[in-house]
Design an enzyme around this catalytic site. Structure first.
Site, PDB file in Angstrom:
ATOM      1  N   SER A 118       0.851  -1.177   0.000  1.00 13.91           N
ATOM      2  CA  SER A 118       0.000   0.000   0.000  1.00 13.91           C
ATOM      3  C   SER A 118       0.892   1.234   0.000  1.00 13.91           C
ATOM      4  O   SER A 118       1.886   1.289   0.724  1.00 13.91           O
ATOM      5  CB  SER A 118      -0.876  -0.082   1.244  1.00 13.91           C
ATOM      6  OG  SER A 118      -1.275   1.183   1.653  1.00 13.91           O
ATOM      7  N   HIS A 167      -2.228   6.931  -4.969  1.00 16.31           N
ATOM      8  CA  HIS A 167      -2.418   5.905  -3.945  1.00 16.31           C
ATOM      9  C   HIS A 167      -2.615   4.578  -4.657  1.00 16.31           C
ATOM     10  O   HIS A 167      -3.302   4.509  -5.676  1.00 16.31           O
ATOM     11  CB  HIS A 167      -3.662   6.221  -3.103  1.00 16.31           C
ATOM     12  CG  HIS A 167      -4.234   5.016  -2.403  1.00 16.31           C
ATOM     13  ND1 HIS A 167      -5.398   4.402  -2.823  1.00 16.31           N
ATOM     14  CD2 HIS A 167      -3.778   4.306  -1.352  1.00 16.31           C
ATOM     15  CE1 HIS A 167      -5.641   3.360  -2.029  1.00 16.31           C
ATOM     16  NE2 HIS A 167      -4.680   3.279  -1.132  1.00 16.31           N
ATOM     17  N   ASN A 180      -2.918   0.082  -3.683  1.00 12.83           N
ATOM     18  CA  ASN A 180      -2.958  -0.962  -2.658  1.00 12.83           C
ATOM     19  C   ASN A 180      -3.319  -2.268  -3.353  1.00 12.83           C
ATOM     20  O   ASN A 180      -4.290  -2.324  -4.099  1.00 12.83           O
ATOM     21  CB  ASN A 180      -4.014  -0.587  -1.593  1.00 12.83           C
ATOM     22  CG  ASN A 180      -4.421  -1.756  -0.711  1.00 12.83           C
ATOM     23  OD1 ASN A 180      -5.603  -2.090  -0.617  1.00 12.83           O
ATOM     24  ND2 ASN A 180      -3.450  -2.400  -0.094  1.00 12.83           N
ATOM     25  N   ARG A 210      -3.690  -6.521  -2.391  1.00 15.94           N
ATOM     26  CA  ARG A 210      -3.701  -7.399  -1.207  1.00 15.94           C
ATOM     27  C   ARG A 210      -4.289  -8.772  -1.522  1.00 15.94           C
ATOM     28  O   ARG A 210      -5.110  -8.921  -2.442  1.00 15.94           O
ATOM     29  CB  ARG A 210      -4.487  -6.732  -0.079  1.00 15.94           C
ATOM     30  CG  ARG A 210      -5.906  -6.368  -0.461  1.00 15.94           C
ATOM     31  CD  ARG A 210      -6.585  -5.374   0.491  1.00 15.94           C
ATOM     32  NE  ARG A 210      -7.944  -5.096   0.035  1.00 15.94           N
ATOM     33  CZ  ARG A 210      -8.282  -4.136  -0.818  1.00 15.94           C
ATOM     34  NH1 ARG A 210      -7.376  -3.325  -1.308  1.00 15.94           N
ATOM     35  NH2 ARG A 210      -9.535  -3.988  -1.213  1.00 15.94           N
ATOM     36  N   TYR A 247      -0.068   1.957  14.165  1.00 13.17           N
ATOM     37  CA  TYR A 247      -0.772   3.136  13.653  1.00 13.17           C
ATOM     38  C   TYR A 247       0.129   4.023  12.815  1.00 13.17           C
ATOM     39  O   TYR A 247      -0.335   4.696  11.901  1.00 13.17           O
ATOM     40  CB  TYR A 247      -1.444   3.921  14.792  1.00 13.17           C
ATOM     41  CG  TYR A 247      -0.510   4.514  15.806  1.00 13.17           C
ATOM     42  CD1 TYR A 247       0.089   5.739  15.568  1.00 13.17           C
ATOM     43  CD2 TYR A 247      -0.225   3.868  17.001  1.00 13.17           C
ATOM     44  CE1 TYR A 247       0.954   6.298  16.485  1.00 13.17           C
ATOM     45  CE2 TYR A 247       0.636   4.414  17.923  1.00 13.17           C
ATOM     46  CZ  TYR A 247       1.227   5.625  17.666  1.00 13.17           C
ATOM     47  OH  TYR A 247       2.093   6.176  18.573  1.00 13.17           O
ATOM     48  N   SER A 297       2.199   3.124  10.589  1.00 14.43           N
ATOM     49  CA  SER A 297       2.154   2.620   9.209  1.00 14.43           C
ATOM     50  C   SER A 297       0.810   2.928   8.562  1.00 14.43           C
ATOM     51  O   SER A 297       0.746   3.215   7.365  1.00 14.43           O
ATOM     52  CB  SER A 297       2.406   1.110   9.176  1.00 14.43           C
ATOM     53  OG  SER A 297       3.691   0.833   9.674  1.00 14.43           O
TER      54      SER A 297
END
Lengths: 353, 353
Positions: free
Chosen positions: A135, A149, A151, A153, A304, A306
């Site tokens: 991310s 941005h 991400n 997963r 938190y 991260s």
């Protein structure tokens, strides 16, 4: 047999060379990764390690020599850990965070419940799970360079001795000043990555992205979108993994040309102030609506720092700020209020030339 | 009869004089407020109008002449409205918001459900409600002057032809640099306001405040606390109103002396940066945990500019920021991590002198 042994040595040497290029040692011991390299858990961990390293190196190349990523490798008591890379206060990037995490343990019933509401049919009790993802959020200093941005997963949940798995992810762009060419280039790159796997994906995931990055109280989107998806488990595990790989590999070609094009653009106090106000909206979306952030912060023992690395170095809130009519700021607001179909625009453009 | 008439004229004249001092015309028409002045709804509206005006005027006195509150009077389609006063970018106050709202209508089932979870026993359907409150957040420019927040509100919900009512509220202080004398003065003023009504209130509501303004993911409080309460409906409506009036009237004496004492204190770049980082924490609390903000933003037709006026003009997030050991910044963190009993400290101090 000799030939086989030689190949094996070569393969190992290649592996070690790759390892040297990673930002830190993998979370899972290398010996275990090697033994289980046919397992999707290991494949995904190797993918996110590579994506993290490639992306960090590509960003560092745009920076002054002394600006390098700070690397924090952390582990969780319950199992797994992560590698958080942050470059702060650089000349080109005001704050750039690229994080991977590889965690396993028991999913609390509240989290299981959340999965159920998303159409999964799990028992409502603690379930063993595995999650691995990369991310990143990049906030450049120059207001003419958009924030990106992404991400990607992979998730496994074990229920009644059966392993359920799926992929999720997305890449999206948040400009401060609209450059239509850049938006089209960005969407086109993502579309190519999607089209190689399923002709229906780009359209579907582009819409999902517009719907997800929505700030309802302001009636605007966070940016000009991109793609967003969840629960991808088709047509099979290996093909789904290859789709995710293509998307993750599309990040650099979708974004770096835009950084290179605009990182030395001229701007002044006024443009900087507008950028800071828009960064305030970014904070609003991430802290109020983003599922990943909420899920993360409500997880006991969450790291938190991260999770919150996505927040900009600086943000601003002005009461009742309104961009001037017909200004470049108002032009951005138009596409944030009504998302545009960027590639249809390109089609009509190329058909008239 | 003449005497009575004369008194009536005098009373009216006094009323009109007061009205002239308000920030804007009341939301409820004056004729209706006059007719229903024994009703708590009217009494509360008059109180919050007065508190808003007194507080705004008191803050303006500390400012340069040209810095005045911008006043926005707004109405809601469904019923009622509010008056939002904001002073932005002043010499003393970077952003000061003082808002009142007087709203009525139907409470959606989701909101009714939330009431139920707080121990109320309402039917799970749309219910008629009335809410009136004043709410303020003041972010000064000088890092040596703390931020203050207060909110006082009155609620009525009609269920099965019965009207349920209660008061809520609180005042709390968020310093950037700890000054123990100021914290003691602040808490002492609130304690006096409480003690005049119920000897148990201060202790109870001080603890409630420490528990409420908690940022779980960081394991710290937003500031040095104050008082916070909800569901006050004892011993009777008039006494509860008088308690809330005392608390609201204690805001100026609790805060203004601190502003006057520190508004011209020396500070530099370093102190400003720390203030901006702490303002980031303020944003985190308000957007992730504050019930009022969440409730407000999820209400259809909410006036988000009034809800988000609580956010600072500027805020900052640095990855892995840690104050230096034994620094003034670290000293503040200690009391944010373990809330202090400010008035016990004072007792022990005065017993030794």
């Amino acid at each position: 047999y000799n030939q086989y042994k030689q190949n094996k040595y070569r393969a190992e040497a290649k592996e070690i060379m790759q390892l040297r290029n990673y930002m830190a040692e993998p979370i899972t011991p290398i010996s275990q990764l090697e033994k289980t390299q046919d397992d999707m858990k290991a494949q995904m961990e190797m993918l996110i390690m590579r994506i993290q390293a490639e992306f960090c190196r590509a960003l560092e190349k745009e920076e002054d020599e002394e600006a390098k990523f700070k690397v924090d490798r952390w582990t969780r008591k319950e199992g797994g850990g992560g590698i958080t890379c942050v470059l702060q206060d650089g000349r080109v990037f005001e704050k750039a965070g690229v994080n991977i995490s590889v965690v396993s343990g028991k999913l609390p019933p509240a989290a299981v419940q959340q999965m159920k509401s998303r159409g999964k049919n799990f028992e409502n009790k603690e379930l063993p799970f595995f999650a691995a993802g990369v991310s990143a959020v990049i906030h450049p200093r120059n207001p003419m360079v958009p924030t990106i941005h992404f991400n990607y997963r992979y998730f496994e949940v074990e229920d009644k001795n059966e392993v359920h798995w799926w992929f999720g992810g997305g890449t999206d762009l948040t400009p401060y000043y609209l450059n239509e060419e850049d938006a089209i280039h960005f969407h086109m790159t993502l579309k190519h990555a999607c089209d190689a796997h399923d002709a229906s994906y780009y359209e579907k995931f582009k819409k999902w992205c517009d719907d997800y990055f929505h700030i309802p109280h302001r009636g605007e989107r966070r940016g000009v979108g991109g793609i967003f998806f969840d629960d991808v488990d088709q047509p099979n595990q290996q093909s789904a993994f290859e789709f995710v790989t293509s998307c993750a590999e599309a990040v650099i070609p979708s974004y770096l040309p835009i950084v290179q094009k605009h990182k030395d653009d001229a701007y002044g106090y006024y443009e900087r102030q507008w950028q800071l106000l828009r960064r305030g909206r970014y904070v609003e979306f991430n802290l109020i609506y983003d599922r990943g952030t909420k899920f993360g912060l409500h997880t006991p023992e969450a790291r938190y720092e991260s999770i919150l690395m996505s927040l900009p170095l600086n943000a601003k809130w002005e009461y009742m700020h309104e961009p001037k009519p017909n200004s470049p700021e108002a032009k951005l607001m138009q596409v944030l209020k009504v998302p545009r179909d960027w590639l249809l625009i390109q089609k009509s453009k190329s058909s008239t030339t």
